[in-house]
Design a protein around this motif. Structure first.
Motif, short mmCIF file in Angstrom:
data_model
loop_
_atom_site.label_atom_id
_atom_site.label_comp_id
_atom_site.label_asym_id
_atom_site.label_seq_id
_atom_site.Cartn_x
_atom_site.Cartn_y
_atom_site.Cartn_z
N ASN A 279 -17.55 -0.61 -1.02
CA ASN A 279 -16.46 0.59 -0.48
C ASN A 279 -16.85 1.93 0.65
OD1 ASN A 279 -13.73 0.60 -0.44
ND2 ASN A 279 -13.89 1.97 -2.25
N GLN B 8 1.11 -15.83 0.20
CA GLN B 8 1.74 -14.62 -1.12
C GLN B 8 3.69 -14.48 -1.42
OE1 GLN B 8 2.92 -11.15 -1.32
NE2 GLN B 8 3.25 -11.04 0.76
N LEU C 297 -7.99 -9.44 5.84
CA LEU C 297 -6.59 -9.67 5.43
C LEU C 297 -5.85 -9.06 5.88
CD1 LEU C 297 -7.71 -9.38 1.28
CD2 LEU C 297 -7.90 -11.42 3.33
N ILE D 35 0.81 -1.29 0.11
CA ILE D 35 0.64 -0.42 -0.02
C ILE D 35 0.69 1.20 0.03
CG2 ILE D 35 -2.18 0.28 0.77
CD1 ILE D 35 -2.05 -0.89 3.28
N ALA E 273 -8.18 -6.37 -3.21
CA ALA E 273 -9.92 -6.74 -3.77
C ALA E 273 -9.88 -6.30 -5.42
CB ALA E 273 -10.79 -5.51 -3.53
N TYR F 276 -3.47 -8.63 8.63
CA TYR F 276 -2.88 -9.43 8.98
C TYR F 276 -1.90 -8.84 11.19
CZ TYR F 276 0.74 -7.04 6.98
OH TYR F 276 1.81 -6.52 6.16
N LYS G 280 0.50 -0.16 -5.17
CA LYS G 280 0.86 -1.77 -5.71
C LYS G 280 0.03 -1.35 -7.49
CE LYS G 280 0.01 -4.87 -2.51
NZ LYS G 280 -1.37 -6.29 -2.03
N GLY H 205 -14.28 -2.96 0.97
CA GLY H 205 -12.93 -2.44 0.19
C GLY H 205 -12.68 -2.59 -0.80
N MET I 99 -5.56 -1.75 10.91
CA MET I 99 -4.78 -2.49 10.86
C MET I 99 -3.22 -1.59 11.80
SD MET I 99 -1.83 -1.69 7.34
CE MET I 99 -2.06 -0.44 7.04
N GLY J 92 -9.56 -1.58 -2.90
CA GLY J 92 -8.69 -1.20 -3.66
C GLY J 92 -7.27 -2.42 -4.01
N SER K 29 -14.77 7.72 -2.88
CA SER K 29 -15.01 6.45 -2.96
C SER K 29 -15.91 5.07 -3.29
CB SER K 29 -14.86 5.80 -1.13
OG SER K 29 -13.55 7.02 -1.36
N SER L 191 -8.12 -2.08 5.02
CA SER L 191 -7.04 -1.61 5.72
C SER L 191 -7.15 -1.53 7.44
CB SER L 191 -6.07 -0.66 4.99
OG SER L 191 -6.30 0.50 5.51
P1 NDP Z 1 -5.39 0.45 -0.21
O1 NDP Z 1 -5.07 1.27 0.06
O2 NDP Z 1 -5.56 -0.28 -2.49
O3 NDP Z 1 -7.11 0.15 0.05
C1 NDP Z 1 -7.91 0.40 0.65
C2 NDP Z 1 -9.64 -0.04 1.21
O4 NDP Z 1 -9.22 0.59 2.47
C3 NDP Z 1 -9.84 0.84 -0.22
O5 NDP Z 1 -11.14 -0.11 -0.43
C4 NDP Z 1 -9.66 2.31 1.21
O6 NDP Z 1 -11.14 3.17 0.25
C5 NDP Z 1 -10.62 0.79 2.58
N1 NDP Z 1 -10.33 2.28 2.99
C6 NDP Z 1 -9.37 2.64 4.07
N2 NDP Z 1 -9.17 3.33 5.44
C7 NDP Z 1 -10.84 2.72 5.44
C8 NDP Z 1 -11.68 3.19 6.22
N3 NDP Z 1 -11.74 3.88 7.55
N4 NDP Z 1 -12.96 2.94 5.89
C9 NDP Z 1 -13.67 2.13 5.28
N5 NDP Z 1 -12.74 1.82 4.30
C10 NDP Z 1 -10.98 2.10 4.73
O7 NDP Z 1 -4.81 -1.35 0.15
P2 NDP Z 1 -4.49 -2.62 -0.27
O8 NDP Z 1 -5.81 -2.81 -0.75
O9 NDP Z 1 -3.08 -3.29 -0.71
O10 NDP Z 1 -4.70 -3.17 0.91
C11 NDP Z 1 -6.01 -3.39 1.52
C12 NDP Z 1 -5.44 -4.29 3.24
O11 NDP Z 1 -5.25 -5.13 2.95
C13 NDP Z 1 -4.13 -3.60 4.13
O12 NDP Z 1 -4.06 -3.47 5.30
C14 NDP Z 1 -3.23 -5.07 3.50
O13 NDP Z 1 -1.85 -4.53 4.63
C15 NDP Z 1 -4.24 -5.88 3.76
N6 NDP Z 1 -3.48 -6.96 2.54
C16 NDP Z 1 -2.87 -8.28 3.29
C17 NDP Z 1 -2.95 -8.86 2.17
C18 NDP Z 1 -2.55 -10.18 2.95
O14 NDP Z 1 -1.34 -11.26 2.43
N7 NDP Z 1 -3.47 -10.88 4.31
C19 NDP Z 1 -2.22 -7.94 0.98
C20 NDP Z 1 -2.55 -7.61 0.26
C21 NDP Z 1 -3.22 -6.63 1.37
P3 NDP Z 1 -10.93 4.15 0.16
O15 NDP Z 1 -10.78 3.74 -1.92
O16 NDP Z 1 -11.80 4.88 0.50
O17 NDP Z 1 -9.46 5.06 0.03
#
Ligand code: NDP
Length: 294
Positions: A151, A267, A237, A63, A132, A239, A66, A127, A212, A129, A164, A209
């Motif tokens: 979202n 992964q 997701l 993040i 997803a 961790y 990607k 979510g 987290m 991002g 969003s 996230s």
């Molecule tokens: P991105 O930044 O691409 O996407 C984050 C997502 O979280 C978006 O949909 C964002 O919404 C949403 N979001 C963030 N804050 C809030 C909030 N306060 N309320 C509602 N929605 C929120 O990140 P990633 O998709 O890469 O990662 C997301 C999470 O998944 C992270 O915590 C990451 O660590 C975890 N992850 C875990 C993996 C694993 O192997 N276990 C692998 C990859 C990721 P918006 O579009 O509005 O910003």
């Protein structure tokens, strides 16, 4: 020559990839160092260019980079191109190749850790991002029954910013063709409280996230126990921490749960194999990932 693999993203404090990847390199007797290169968006192009150096095997990308990393690479795997997100870069003699191993991590974690098959399941994603997108790709490949993506809408004062919500819709639109007859929907976050898709789902995945560690939402859960369907498998997701606020709420609701650690390790194992051409020592990686979280 000593080589390196780097982690690119911002911020990186929460990441435990350095711990378990380094343990894997050491276990295999490889002279490779795994380094964190914390990279604000404005520096992404310059940082990615440094990966072309012969001493660099490649990178993990996390993040919020990607999707943004894609135009900076020379070639994409078919999967990464179709997902539109890259989590692994391999340096092949100065040419940068982008891969996405989150798909493999997601599917392997469900089958290995929850003995769960995705076929014919109704799925809800929270979510929209980068991760997803990888999860959506995996779900469609495994022939689930339906996918609903929520979202958030961001509210400031009396204004609701729909960017969003639109991100969720864009995700659904971009997979509409590969979904074929599998119905996809992206209702607004505000409809979660009354959503039949949520109450009816077999698998509920947090791809946000929220929860987290070290983030502004580290004590929050995307849903309270009252809204979590007790018959669903609830998969967070996130961790770090291993037991997130969302998983605690899911347990209160009586649902089965799965945390993000095993996807992270699987992964990472797939990335390790791309960089080194060697089989990843998955047990060693799990052990050091758990130690790092403690
Ligand atoms: P991105 O930044 O691409 O996407 C984050 C997502 O979280 C978006 O949909 C964002 O919404 C949403 N979001 C963030 N804050 C809030 C909030 N306060 N309320 C509602 N929605 C929120 O990140 P990633 O998709 O890469 O990662 C997301 C999470 O998944 C992270 O915590 C990451 O660590 C975890 N992850 C875990 C993996 C694993 O192997 N276990 C692998 C990859 C990721 P918006 O579009 O509005 O910003």
């Amino acid at each position: 020559m000593s080589r390196s693999v780097v982690l690119i993203g911002y911020p990186l404090k929460h990441s435990i990839s350095p711990a378990f990847q380094q343990a894997a390199f050491d276990h295999e007797g490889l002279d490779v160092r795994y380094e964190k290169w914390e990279t604000p968006e404005a520096e992404l192009a310059a940082t990615v260019d440094r990966l072309r150096h012969a001493a660099t095997l490649g990178a993990n990308v996390t993040i919020p980079c990607k999707e943004k990393v894609i135009p900076l690479l020379d070639e994409l795997s078919d999967t990464a191109a179709r997902i539109g997100a890259v989590n692994t870069v391999v340096n092949r003699s100065g040419r940068l190749m982008g891969f996405n191993t989150d798909v493999e991590g997601f599917i392997t974690s469900l089958s290995q850790d929850a003995d769960y098959r995705l076929r014919n399941r109704k799925v809800v994603l929270l979510g929209a991002g980068g991760v997803a997108r990888a999860v959506m790709f995996a779900l469609l490949n495994e022939e689930v029954t339906s996918v609903t993506v929520f979202n958030r809408s961001v509210e400031r004062g009396i204004t609701v910013f729909n960017r969003s919500v639109e991100r969720g819709r864009a995700l659904v639109r971009s997979f509409a063709r590969s979904a074929g007859k599998i119905p996809l929907a992206a209702p607004p976050w505000g409809e979660l409280e009354t959503s039949a898709a949520l109450q009816d789902c077999d698998l509920l995945v947090n791809c946000t996230s929220i929860g987290m560690r070290y983030s502004a939402t580290e004590t929050e859960s995307p849903l309270s126990a009252a809204l979590i369907p007790k018959d669903a498998l609830v998969y967070d997701l996130v961790y770090n921490p291993e037991e997130t606020p969302f998983l605690k709420e899911a347990k209160k609701a009586g649902a089965e749960t799965l945390g993000g650690l095993s996807m992270l390790v699987y992964q990472g194992a797939a990335s390790f194999e791309l960089w080194t051409g060697k089989k990843a020592p998955v047990d060693i990686m799990f052990r050091s990932a758990r130690e790092a979280l403690r």
